[in-house]
Scaffold this active site. Structure first.
Site, short mmCIF file in Angstrom:
data_model
loop_
_atom_site.label_atom_id
_atom_site.label_comp_id
_atom_site.label_asym_id
_atom_site.label_seq_id
_atom_site.Cartn_x
_atom_site.Cartn_y
_atom_site.Cartn_z
N TYR A 188 -1.03 -0.53 10.58
CA TYR A 188 -1.20 -0.64 9.09
C TYR A 188 -0.02 -0.47 8.29
O TYR A 188 0.58 -0.96 7.33
CB TYR A 188 -2.45 -0.22 8.53
CG TYR A 188 -2.82 -0.70 6.93
CD1 TYR A 188 -3.17 -1.93 6.89
CD2 TYR A 188 -2.70 0.30 6.08
CE1 TYR A 188 -3.60 -2.26 5.40
CE2 TYR A 188 -3.04 -0.07 4.90
CZ TYR A 188 -3.59 -1.55 4.32
OH TYR A 188 -3.68 -1.64 3.14
N SER A 195 0.80 -1.19 -0.05
CA SER A 195 -0.20 -0.05 0.14
C SER A 195 0.88 1.39 -0.18
O SER A 195 1.97 1.18 0.49
CB SER A 195 -0.98 -0.03 1.31
OG SER A 195 -1.41 1.30 1.53
P1 NAP Z 1 -10.79 -6.65 1.90
O1 NAP Z 1 -11.86 -6.70 1.33
O2 NAP Z 1 -10.77 -6.33 3.43
O3 NAP Z 1 -10.40 -8.20 1.70
C1 NAP Z 1 -9.20 -8.65 2.45
C2 NAP Z 1 -8.92 -10.06 2.47
O4 NAP Z 1 -8.16 -10.68 3.27
C3 NAP Z 1 -10.21 -10.96 2.77
O5 NAP Z 1 -10.21 -12.11 1.72
C4 NAP Z 1 -9.82 -11.67 3.98
O6 NAP Z 1 -10.47 -12.91 4.47
C5 NAP Z 1 -8.22 -12.10 3.80
N1 NAP Z 1 -7.64 -12.11 5.05
C6 NAP Z 1 -7.67 -11.21 6.08
N2 NAP Z 1 -6.78 -12.18 7.15
C7 NAP Z 1 -6.66 -12.94 6.69
C8 NAP Z 1 -5.78 -14.34 7.08
N3 NAP Z 1 -5.10 -14.19 8.31
N4 NAP Z 1 -5.78 -15.11 6.34
C9 NAP Z 1 -6.29 -15.42 5.01
N5 NAP Z 1 -7.00 -14.40 4.53
C10 NAP Z 1 -7.08 -13.10 5.29
O7 NAP Z 1 -9.55 -5.85 1.28
P2 NAP Z 1 -9.13 -5.62 0.06
O8 NAP Z 1 -9.36 -3.92 -0.05
O9 NAP Z 1 -9.47 -6.32 -0.95
O10 NAP Z 1 -7.40 -5.73 0.35
C11 NAP Z 1 -6.60 -6.58 -0.43
C12 NAP Z 1 -5.07 -6.33 -0.04
O11 NAP Z 1 -4.83 -5.00 -0.75
C13 NAP Z 1 -4.75 -6.13 1.43
O12 NAP Z 1 -3.50 -6.55 1.79
C14 NAP Z 1 -4.70 -4.62 1.43
O13 NAP Z 1 -3.93 -4.32 2.51
C15 NAP Z 1 -4.29 -4.06 0.12
N6 NAP Z 1 -4.71 -2.63 -0.19
C16 NAP Z 1 -6.04 -2.14 -0.04
C17 NAP Z 1 -6.43 -0.74 -0.60
C18 NAP Z 1 -7.91 -0.66 -0.81
O14 NAP Z 1 -7.91 0.61 -1.10
N7 NAP Z 1 -8.61 -1.41 -0.66
C19 NAP Z 1 -5.23 -0.32 -0.82
C20 NAP Z 1 -4.10 -0.53 -0.62
C21 NAP Z 1 -3.63 -1.99 -0.32
P3 NAP Z 1 -11.71 -12.79 5.22
O15 NAP Z 1 -12.94 -12.76 4.30
O16 NAP Z 1 -11.84 -14.28 6.01
O17 NAP Z 1 -11.73 -11.86 6.24
#
Ligand code: NAP
Length: 236
Positions: A160, A145
């Site tokens: 984070y 990120s």
């Molecule tokens: P999200 O919708 O909250 O999804 C997070 C995913 O991670 C879910 O599938 C969740 O599973 C899984 N997860 C969390 N803890 C876990 C564990 N211990 N073992 C296995 N799976 C686990 O988030 P997202 O926005 O798609 O984010 C995906 C990635 O992109 C993350 O690394 C996040 O930091 C990064 N990111 C996102 C943004 C943004 O704006 N959205 C920006 C920068 C970076 P559950 O369904 O079981 O909880």
């Protein structure tokens, strides 16, 4: 024409929703052999149902990235079912409930966030590197990120931010240690409309997944040890 077995095996963590599910969708549409992992079986199987129609039936394996036994289970599953891995996408991540600025955040919150966002990806690489070394042009993509960048850091969401900074360090160290064998990069997806990013985010999941998929399948294998957004290298 390439045989089905030459299509890349791509493992995605946190594949049941958000950016991870969209990465799986885009990979499946490109003909990759997707291994969708999720910590909850029901959520993973529901996500699998949405991938129908790709060239290959996607595989599902439960995976909690903070659980060593679960990681070993994935390694054994991949050994038996695929024999190698071409790409590992460390996408799973959290913003913990206890998130706060650095002067206030509880150390338990910091530890929980580091476990999921940085140590989980490191542990997965340690477990899967023998399989990756059997892959073709193998690559690791770490979903970081811009909030983890040391350059221009705004503060807030301290656990984070620290976790993504550490993940970037993991990327740089692994890239050096695996030079010439496995390409390793961090990617920032931008601010994406997911449960984590919220409805006010500026990007849809298709846009958020795009550069991770590019790093997985299309980027030059000489691109390694970098932090990338929108297919461009950005400062750490
Ligand atoms: P999200 O919708 O909250 O999804 C997070 C995913 O991670 C879910 O599938 C969740 O599973 C899984 N997860 C969390 N803890 C876990 C564990 N211990 N073992 C296995 N799976 C686990 O988030 P997202 O926005 O798609 O984010 C995906 C990635 O992109 C993350 O690394 C996040 O930091 C990064 N990111 C996102 C943004 C943004 O704006 N959205 C920006 C920068 C970076 P559950 O369904 O079981 O909880």
């Amino acid at each position: 024409m390439a045989s089905a077995n030459s299509d890349p095996v791509v493992v995605v963590t946190g594949g049941n929703r958000g950016i991870g599910l969209e990465i799986c969708r885009q990979l499946a549409a490109r003909g990759a052999r997707v291994v969708l992992t999720a910590r909850k079986r029901t959520a993973g199987e529901a996500a699998m149902a949405t991938l129908a129609g790709g060239k290959h039936a996607a595989l599902f394996q439960p995976l909690d990235v903070t659980d060593g036994d679960s990681i070993n289970g994935l390694r054994d599953f991949l050994t038996e079912r695929c024999g190698h891995v071409d790409v590992l996408i460390n996408n799973a991540g959290i913003i913990a409930k206890g998130e706060a600025p650095a002067l206030k955040v509880g150390l338990a919150t910091v530890r929980e966030t580091l476990e999921t966002n940085a140590l989980g990806p490191l542990h997965l690489v340690q477990a899967l590197v023998p399989l990756l070394k059997r892959g073709r042009s193998p690559r690791i993509v770490n979903m970081s990120s811009g909030m983890g960048a040391l350059a221009g850091n705004d503060g807030g969401y301290a656990a984070y931010r620290m976790s993504k900074t550490l993940l970037n360090a993991v990327t740089a160290i692994l890239a050096a240690e695996l030079a010439g064998t496995v390409a390793v990069n961090s990617v920032c997806p931008g601010w994406v409309k997911t449960d984590m990013g919220g409805a006010g985010a500026t990007r849809d999941v298709a846009h958020g997944a795009e550069t991770a998929v590019w790093l997985a399948l299309d980027a030059p294998v000489t691109l390694t040890g970098k932090f990338v957004r929108d297919r461009e290298v950005i400062p750490w």
